[in-house]
Design a protein around this motif. Structure first.
Motif, PDB file in Angstrom:
ATOM      1  N   ASP A  96       0.956  -1.170   0.052  1.00 29.73           N
ATOM      2  CA  ASP A  96       0.138   0.068  -0.036  1.00 29.73           C
ATOM      3  C   ASP A  96       0.980   1.224   0.007  1.00 29.73           C
ATOM      4  OD1 ASP A  96      -2.049   2.090   0.424  1.00 29.73           O
ATOM      5  OD2 ASP A  96      -3.257   0.770   1.476  1.00 29.73           O
ATOM      6  N   PRO A  97       1.174   1.623  -1.292  1.00 30.00           N
ATOM      7  CA  PRO A  97       2.184   2.935  -1.239  1.00 30.00           C
ATOM      8  C   PRO A  97       1.774   4.230  -0.662  1.00 30.00           C
ATOM      9  CG  PRO A  97       2.074   1.774  -3.345  1.00 30.00           C
ATOM     10  CD  PRO A  97       1.112   1.203  -2.535  1.00 30.00           C
ATOM     11  N   SER A  98       0.396   4.386  -0.779  1.00 32.67           N
ATOM     12  CA  SER A  98      -0.046   5.702   0.001  1.00 32.67           C
ATOM     13  C   SER A  98       0.244   5.475   1.229  1.00 32.67           C
ATOM     14  CB  SER A  98      -1.520   5.786  -0.497  1.00 32.67           C
ATOM     15  OG  SER A  98      -2.462   4.932  -0.097  1.00 32.67           O
ATOM     16  N   ILE A  99      -0.453   4.541   1.941  1.00 26.30           N
ATOM     17  CA  ILE A  99      -0.241   4.412   3.517  1.00 26.30           C
ATOM     18  C   ILE A  99       1.129   4.476   3.796  1.00 26.30           C
ATOM     19  CG2 ILE A  99      -0.845   3.305   5.526  1.00 26.30           C
ATOM     20  CD1 ILE A  99      -3.126   4.591   4.394  1.00 26.30           C
ATOM     21  N   ALA A 100       2.226   3.490   3.458  1.00 37.30           N
ATOM     22  CA  ALA A 100       3.464   3.561   3.505  1.00 37.30           C
ATOM     23  C   ALA A 100       4.011   4.992   3.399  1.00 37.30           C
ATOM     24  CB  ALA A 100       4.262   2.731   2.628  1.00 37.30           C
ATOM     25  N   GLN A 101       3.580   6.054   2.431  1.00 41.74           N
ATOM     26  CA  GLN A 101       4.051   7.182   2.330  1.00 41.74           C
ATOM     27  C   GLN A 101       3.794   7.835   3.656  1.00 41.74           C
ATOM     28  OE1 GLN A 101       2.743   9.533  -1.048  1.00 41.74           O
ATOM     29  NE2 GLN A 101       4.500  10.604  -0.973  1.00 41.74           N
ATOM     30  N   ARG A 102       2.496   7.846   4.040  1.00 39.09           N
ATOM     31  CA  ARG A 102       1.955   8.609   5.334  1.00 39.09           C
ATOM     32  C   ARG A 102       2.723   8.449   6.586  1.00 39.09           C
ATOM     33  NH1 ARG A 102      -4.276  10.028   5.742  1.00 39.09           N
ATOM     34  NH2 ARG A 102      -4.624  10.225   3.489  1.00 39.09           N
ATOM     35  N   LEU A 103       3.421   6.815   6.685  1.00 39.95           N
ATOM     36  CA  LEU A 103       4.082   6.518   7.719  1.00 39.95           C
ATOM     37  C   LEU A 103       5.610   6.991   7.567  1.00 39.95           C
ATOM     38  CD1 LEU A 103       2.234   3.258   8.542  1.00 39.95           C
ATOM     39  CD2 LEU A 103       2.302   4.999   9.891  1.00 39.95           C
TER      40      LEU A 103
END
Length: 250
Positions: A117-124
């Motif tokens: 999940d690239p978008s969630i990984a980016q948020r974290l």
């Protein structure tokens, strides 16, 4: 209940915070703490009833949920004497209150598992595109009112899964996970958005697809400023209330 009295000990199966909640609620209803009066501090209550600070905070959060007390930032806790409407009403003014959900029950729908999940990984702010996700539903008096997706780094997710986190009960993921973090949780960034309920969320929180619901997203960070968990929670607003008391400083 007098200053020297403590919650009864024979009821060993009853959590300490519930005994304290019952005692404080009775004092409010009997006028020991009148409407508008300032409540004793957490330290005073801790000493008076011979309980832990965590127990005091859980008891006060329950009274906040019931609408019997309110907090004034920098001043203290006061008696309001108001009862809640029957929904799960939550008053939040600190991180400690965010990680406590008194009188609710967590149902684990999916345990932590790694996914891309690239978008969630980016948020974290992770250096890769994988995250670990768990799915839980929370109920009040047997009625579900929120569905939450929890996201952490894969390594932490593996640890939490091995430890049986999340688990059924009143606890929270972030509260249970903190002992396994390198540093304590220092705070959380929160966004609240109104949206239409997707079909899956609607079925799980007791509303119809397309109904207006609340999406609350939180990014928890530690004392070094590193993000440790992202949550996305969908609330049925007919079953949940979110309240903040804002008052002028005295």
């Amino acid at each position: 209940m007098t200053d020297k009295e403590q919650p009864a000990s024979p009821r060993r199966k009853t959590p300490a915070y519930r005994l304290l909640t019952d005692a404080l609620r009775a004092d409010i209803e009997e006028g020991v703490y009148a409407q508008g009066r300032k409540m004793p501090t957490e330290e005073v209550l801790r000493t008076r009833y011979n309980v832990s600070r965590h127990t005091v905070r859980q008891a006060l959060q329950t009274l906040l949920t019931e609408g019997l007390i309110y907090r004034v930032q920098g001043s203290g806790t006061y008696v309001s004497g108001r009862q809640s409407s029957g929904r799960y009403l939550r008053s939040i003014g600190s991180l400690d209150e965010i990680v406590v959900w008194p009188d609710t029950e967590t149902e684990v729908l999916e345990r932590f598992a790694t996914q891309v999940d690239p978008s969630i990984a980016q948020r974290l702010e992770l250096p890769y595109i994988e995250v670990s996700r768990a799915l839980v539903r929370r109920s009040f008096k047997g009625v579900p009112f929120v569905l939450t997706r929890h996201y952490v780094a894969p390594e932490l997710g593996d640890t939490l899964r091995a430890e049986g986190i999340p688990a059924k009960g009143e606890g929270t993921v972030i509260g249970s996970a903190e002992p396994f973090l390198e540093r304590p949780v220092a705070g959380a960034r929160q966004d609240i958005t109104a949206m239409n309920a997707p079909a899956e969320e609607a079925e799980l929180i007791g509303c119809k697809p397309g109904d207006a619901i609340l999406l609350i997203e939180r990014l928890y960070y530690d004392t070094a400023g590193n993000f440790v968990e992202f949550t996305a929670s969908h609330f049925n607003p007919r079953r949940y209330g979110y309240r903040m008391e804002l008052r002028r400083a005295q």
